[in-house]
Design a protein around this motif. Structure first.
Motif, PDB file in Angstrom:
ATOM      1  N   ALA A  41     -11.953  -7.798 -15.775  1.00  0.00           N
ATOM      2  CA  ALA A  41     -11.403  -8.557 -14.650  1.00  0.00           C
ATOM      3  C   ALA A  41     -10.118  -7.918 -14.143  1.00  0.00           C
ATOM      4  CB  ALA A  41     -11.152 -10.006 -15.067  1.00  0.00           C
ATOM      5  N   ALA A  42      -9.236  -7.492 -15.069  1.00  0.00           N
ATOM      6  CA  ALA A  42      -7.966  -6.880 -14.675  1.00  0.00           C
ATOM      7  C   ALA A  42      -8.193  -5.585 -13.912  1.00  0.00           C
ATOM      8  CB  ALA A  42      -7.112  -6.628 -15.911  1.00  0.00           C
ATOM      9  N   ARG A  43      -9.182  -4.810 -14.337  1.00  0.00           N
ATOM     10  CA  ARG A  43      -9.475  -3.550 -13.644  1.00  0.00           C
ATOM     11  C   ARG A  43      -9.960  -3.802 -12.228  1.00  0.00           C
ATOM     12  NH1 ARG A  43     -14.327  -1.396 -14.057  1.00  0.00           N
ATOM     13  NH2 ARG A  43     -14.666  -2.064 -16.212  1.00  0.00           N
ATOM     14  N   ASN A  44     -10.850  -4.754 -12.066  1.00  0.00           N
ATOM     15  CA  ASN A  44     -11.349  -5.075 -10.729  1.00  0.00           C
ATOM     16  C   ASN A  44     -10.247  -5.671  -9.854  1.00  0.00           C
ATOM     17  OD1 ASN A  44     -14.568  -4.910 -10.268  1.00  0.00           O
ATOM     18  ND2 ASN A  44     -14.118  -5.164 -12.432  1.00  0.00           N
ATOM     19  N   LEU A  45      -9.381  -6.475 -10.468  1.00  0.00           N
ATOM     20  CA  LEU A  45      -8.276  -7.060  -9.722  1.00  0.00           C
ATOM     21  C   LEU A  45      -7.345  -5.977  -9.185  1.00  0.00           C
ATOM     22  CD1 LEU A  45      -6.485  -9.451  -8.810  1.00  0.00           C
ATOM     23  CD2 LEU A  45      -5.453  -9.416 -11.107  1.00  0.00           C
ATOM     24  N   ALA A  46      -7.035  -4.986 -10.011  1.00  0.00           N
ATOM     25  CA  ALA A  46      -6.087  -3.938  -9.608  1.00  0.00           C
ATOM     26  C   ALA A  46      -6.560  -3.199  -8.366  1.00  0.00           C
ATOM     27  CB  ALA A  46      -5.876  -2.959 -10.764  1.00  0.00           C
ATOM     28  N   PHE A  47      -7.845  -2.819  -8.345  1.00  0.00           N
ATOM     29  CA  PHE A  47      -8.329  -2.029  -7.212  1.00  0.00           C
ATOM     30  C   PHE A  47      -8.701  -2.901  -6.016  1.00  0.00           C
ATOM     31  CE2 PHE A  47      -8.857   0.737 -10.898  1.00  0.00           C
ATOM     32  CZ  PHE A  47      -8.106   1.823 -10.456  1.00  0.00           C
ATOM     33  N   SER A  48      -8.932  -4.177  -6.279  1.00  0.00           N
ATOM     34  CA  SER A  48      -9.084  -5.118  -5.169  1.00  0.00           C
ATOM     35  C   SER A  48      -7.762  -5.270  -4.438  1.00  0.00           C
ATOM     36  CB  SER A  48      -9.563  -6.469  -5.701  1.00  0.00           C
ATOM     37  OG  SER A  48      -9.613  -7.430  -4.672  1.00  0.00           O
ATOM     38  N   ILE A  49      -6.664  -5.347  -5.199  1.00  0.00           N
ATOM     39  CA  ILE A  49      -5.338  -5.463  -4.611  1.00  0.00           C
ATOM     40  C   ILE A  49      -5.027  -4.262  -3.730  1.00  0.00           C
ATOM     41  CG2 ILE A  49      -2.863  -5.388  -5.157  1.00  0.00           C
ATOM     42  CD1 ILE A  49      -3.444  -7.164  -7.566  1.00  0.00           C
ATOM     43  N   LEU A  50      -5.412  -3.070  -4.187  1.00  0.00           N
ATOM     44  CA  LEU A  50      -5.133  -1.853  -3.415  1.00  0.00           C
ATOM     45  C   LEU A  50      -5.768  -1.915  -2.030  1.00  0.00           C
ATOM     46  CD1 LEU A  50      -4.104   1.036  -3.072  1.00  0.00           C
ATOM     47  CD2 LEU A  50      -6.182   1.828  -4.254  1.00  0.00           C
ATOM     48  N   THR A  51      -7.049  -2.247  -1.972  1.00  0.00           N
ATOM     49  CA  THR A  51      -7.739  -2.290  -0.682  1.00  0.00           C
ATOM     50  C   THR A  51      -7.214  -3.417   0.193  1.00  0.00           C
ATOM     51  OG1 THR A  51      -9.735  -1.358  -1.671  1.00  0.00           O
ATOM     52  CG2 THR A  51      -9.994  -2.468   0.426  1.00  0.00           C
ATOM     53  N   GLU A  52      -6.960  -4.568  -0.409  1.00  0.00           N
ATOM     54  CA  GLU A  52      -6.444  -5.688   0.374  1.00  0.00           C
ATOM     55  C   GLU A  52      -5.051  -5.369   0.912  1.00  0.00           C
ATOM     56  OE1 GLU A  52      -5.160 -10.335  -0.102  1.00  0.00           O
ATOM     57  OE2 GLU A  52      -6.267  -9.386  -1.732  1.00  0.00           O
ATOM     58  N   HIS A  53      -4.253  -4.694   0.111  1.00  0.00           N
ATOM     59  CA  HIS A  53      -2.915  -4.292   0.547  1.00  0.00           C
ATOM     60  C   HIS A  53      -2.991  -3.416   1.798  1.00  0.00           C
ATOM     61  CE1 HIS A  53       1.246  -2.871   0.204  1.00  0.00           C
ATOM     62  NE2 HIS A  53       0.761  -1.661   0.432  1.00  0.00           N
ATOM     63  N   LEU A  54      -3.857  -2.428   1.776  1.00  0.00           N
ATOM     64  CA  LEU A  54      -3.997  -1.539   2.931  1.00  0.00           C
ATOM     65  C   LEU A  54      -4.529  -2.298   4.139  1.00  0.00           C
ATOM     66  CD1 LEU A  54      -5.406   1.654   1.189  1.00  0.00           C
ATOM     67  CD2 LEU A  54      -3.093   1.277   2.046  1.00  0.00           C
ATOM     68  N   GLY A  55      -5.394  -3.279   3.888  1.00  0.00           N
ATOM     69  CA  GLY A  55      -5.901  -4.089   4.984  1.00  0.00           C
ATOM     70  C   GLY A  55      -4.777  -4.808   5.709  1.00  0.00           C
ATOM     71  N   PHE A  56      -3.847  -5.385   4.952  1.00  0.00           N
ATOM     72  CA  PHE A  56      -2.709  -6.067   5.571  1.00  0.00           C
ATOM     73  C   PHE A  56      -1.795  -5.076   6.295  1.00  0.00           C
ATOM     74  CE2 PHE A  56      -3.836  -9.896   3.371  1.00  0.00           C
ATOM     75  CZ  PHE A  56      -3.190 -10.909   4.056  1.00  0.00           C
ATOM     76  N   CYS A  57      -1.619  -3.888   5.716  1.00  0.00           N
ATOM     77  CA  CYS A  57      -0.782  -2.873   6.366  1.00  0.00           C
ATOM     78  C   CYS A  57      -1.326  -2.543   7.758  1.00  0.00           C
ATOM     79  CB  CYS A  57      -0.746  -1.601   5.522  1.00  0.00           C
ATOM     80  SG  CYS A  57       0.214  -1.745   3.986  1.00  0.00           S
ATOM     81  N   VAL A  58      -2.631  -2.374   7.841  1.00  0.00           N
ATOM     82  CA  VAL A  58      -3.259  -2.044   9.126  1.00  0.00           C
ATOM     83  C   VAL A  58      -3.240  -3.268  10.046  1.00  0.00           C
ATOM     84  CG1 VAL A  58      -5.430  -1.370  10.234  1.00  0.00           C
ATOM     85  CG2 VAL A  58      -4.675  -0.213   8.148  1.00  0.00           C
ATOM     86  N   TRP A  59      -3.498  -4.440   9.481  1.00  0.00           N
ATOM     87  CA  TRP A  59      -3.557  -5.675  10.278  1.00  0.00           C
ATOM     88  C   TRP A  59      -2.239  -5.933  11.013  1.00  0.00           C
ATOM     89  CZ3 TRP A  59      -4.041 -11.277   7.982  1.00  0.00           C
ATOM     90  CH2 TRP A  59      -4.516 -12.141   8.974  1.00  0.00           C
ATOM     91  N   LEU A  60      -1.121  -5.673  10.328  1.00  0.00           N
ATOM     92  CA  LEU A  60       0.201  -5.959  10.902  1.00  0.00           C
ATOM     93  C   LEU A  60       0.797  -4.773  11.650  1.00  0.00           C
ATOM     94  CD1 LEU A  60       1.924  -8.635  10.591  1.00  0.00           C
ATOM     95  CD2 LEU A  60      -0.124  -8.473   9.171  1.00  0.00           C
ATOM     96  N   LEU A  61      -0.002  -3.754  11.878  1.00  0.00           N
ATOM     97  CA  LEU A  61       0.478  -2.529  12.512  1.00  0.00           C
ATOM     98  C   LEU A  61       1.168  -2.793  13.847  1.00  0.00           C
ATOM     99  CD1 LEU A  61      -1.669   0.689  12.618  1.00  0.00           C
ATOM    100  CD2 LEU A  61      -0.545  -0.099  14.675  1.00  0.00           C
ATOM    101  N   TRP A  62       0.589  -3.691  14.648  1.00  0.00           N
ATOM    102  CA  TRP A  62       1.143  -3.932  15.978  1.00  0.00           C
ATOM    103  C   TRP A  62       2.419  -4.770  15.956  1.00  0.00           C
ATOM    104  CZ3 TRP A  62       0.099  -1.815  20.633  1.00  0.00           C
ATOM    105  CH2 TRP A  62      -1.027  -0.990  20.698  1.00  0.00           C
ATOM    106  N   SER A  63       2.687  -5.465  14.835  1.00  0.00           N
ATOM    107  CA  SER A  63       3.915  -6.260  14.770  1.00  0.00           C
ATOM    108  C   SER A  63       5.146  -5.368  14.813  1.00  0.00           C
ATOM    109  CB  SER A  63       3.925  -7.123  13.503  1.00  0.00           C
ATOM    110  OG  SER A  63       4.114  -6.330  12.346  1.00  0.00           O
TER     111      SER A  63
END
Length: 463
Positions: A41-63
């Motif tokens: 579970a911890a391994r899947n959580l770590a790499f899930s966080i990575l992709t979700e983090h980048l998603g937010f970075c791109v999502w807020l790009l225009w802000s």
């Protein structure tokens, strides 16, 4: 009981599908969890966080981009600027619904790979738009809309990770997963101004492309699909879950927490620029999202210890007082009070995000297992599995509604600015809304009701 081994994650599972499929997963079994479940579970959580983090970075790009468009030769009105930050939120909110159900249809690992690669699209379109500054406003709106792909990642990530953890231990991991994504807002707003100064506005698009490829590769190599939960939701099932009273109430509460977080994150820079002309917005815009993101795991941890309902109730009271303080700061033109009060509100959005997401699986489990005797172990096991599946779907639906709430908050500020030349009216309305959330939390989860023949509140039942 069969302990999970690496063999279950090798190329072919019981269903005959290729890929890293796990066929046996029982996180609520203490021996299973202690043996190997926690590690996987911890391994899947770590790499899930990575992709979700980048998603937010791109999502807020225009802000952050809208603060520099004039330097790139694009001059817009305040209303147009707010639309460029609102549309990504609107699209991201809408995409959270299909993204919620994608892990069940395609597998959590498989969809994480796909969602990471999809981030290349808005980045490439942004580069094109900045390198062609004569584009009409409608074209800029389409490019901004594409960044909504990053907003969808949250729903699929949270829906997927829910299945990996025991129900009574989901507060902290879900808080960490969400915070890892939420902090992408702050990372974008903090790190991009120096890059823009060095390489120009176009750097906002280029910087995330190689990182998205890295995230996709990590998901491919290190994450897993859970075959036991990878059954597509039917439209009837989705409709039934969306109509449940608790799904509706929690959606309203999540508008108050995450809707506020994302709405304020998109709007914070513009609000600083319009209310305090002498302040450099880009120097402070990142602080709000950072504080809100850091507070989210705290909210989950507090909810694990004190109960999500109790934390949510007091947190909404804190949000109400915080918004009143912002109103006082705007009225008196006090920049220190404005910044301090806004950071307080950002912190409460984070705590509330963590506590509400702890409540959702607990509510469904409590309702599904109410009235079951301790002797009926098989019925209890089926009820827990059903509750976990429905809670996973509800989390995605609620997260979508919450993101739509961010759009409403942005539009509230836009209307207030255009019609009153200030944000006082918007702040008064938001304070009243948080008061409604206080009442809903008490009436729905702190007021005593009959659960399994016993009169008690859902908070007393562990929600």
């Amino acid at each position: 009981m069969t302990l999970l081994t690496d063999e279950t994650a090798r190329p072919r599972g019981a269903a005959g599908r290729r890929g890293r499929w796990i066929d046996h997963w029982e996180p609520d079994d203490d021996l299973f969890w202690a043996g190997t479940g926690r590690r996987v579970a911890a391994r899947n959580l770590a790499f899930s966080i990575l992709t979700e983090h980048l998603g937010f970075c791109v999502w807020l790009l225009w802000s952050i981009a809208v603060l520099h468009l004039a330097d790139n030769g694009t001059v817009l009105s305040v209303g147009q600027v707010l639309w460029l930050t609102t549309l990504p939120n609107l699209v991201g909110a809408g995409l959270r619904i299909p993204y919620t159900f994608a892990p069940a249809r395609f597998g959590g690992r498989n969809w994480t790979i796909a969602s990471a690669l999809l981030l290349l699209i808005p980045c490439a379109l942004f580069v094109y738009a900045i390198e062609n500054p004569g584009l009409p406003f409608w074209a800029l709106l389409l490019v901004a809309a594409a960044t909504g792909l990053g907003g969808g990642n949250f729903a699929s990530s949270m829906s997927n990770i829910t299945h990996f953890y025991p129900t009574d231990k989901q507060g902290l991991p879900l808080g960490l997963n969400a915070a890892g994504g939420n902090v992408g807002v702050s990372v974008t707003q903090l790190t991009m101004p120096p890059l823009i100064a060095a390489f120009g506005l176009v750097a906002l698009g280029w910087v995330w492309m190689p990182l998205a490829l890295v995230a996709a590769a990590c998901a491919y190599l290190f994450m897993n699909n859970l075959s036991g939960v990878s059954q597509p939701y039917t439209l009837r099932e989705m409709g039934r879950i969306s109509r449940r009273p608790h799904t509706i109430v929690m959606s309203v509460l999540y508008i108050g927490t995450f809707g506020s977080f994302i709405g304020y994150s998109f709007s914070f820079g513009v609000l600083i620029k319009t209310q305090f002309a002498g302040v450099q917005a880009s120097h402070y815009i990142w602080l709000g999202a950072l504080v809100g993101s850091a507070a989210r795991p705290l909210g989950g941890l507090l909810a694990d210890r004190l109960g999500g309902t109790v934390v949510t109730f007091w947190n909404f009271l804190g949000m109400s007082f915080g918004v009143v303080a912002i109103w006082a700061a705007v009225t008196t033109k006090s920049w220190p009070l404005f910044l301090g009060a806004f950071l307080w509100v950002f912190a409460t959005t984070g705590v509330g995000n963590g506590s509400t997401f702890k409540m959702i699986p607990a509510i469904f489990k409590t309702r599904m297992t109410a009235g079951l005797g301790s002797a009926d172990e098989e019925a209890a096991r089926r009820a827990v599995l059903t509750a976990r599946r429905e809670a996973s779907a509800a989390i995605g639906l609620i997260s979508a509604v919450g993101a739509f709430g961010g759009v409403l908050i942005q539009q509230t500020f836009r209307i207030s600015l255009e019609r009153t030349d200030g944000i006082g009216a918007a702040l008064i309305g938001l304070a009243a809304f948080y008061g409604v959330c206080v009442v809903l939390t008490w009436a729905g989860y702190m007021r005593k009701v009959t659960v399994g023949g016993v009169r008690k509140s859902l908070a007393e039942a562990g929600v």
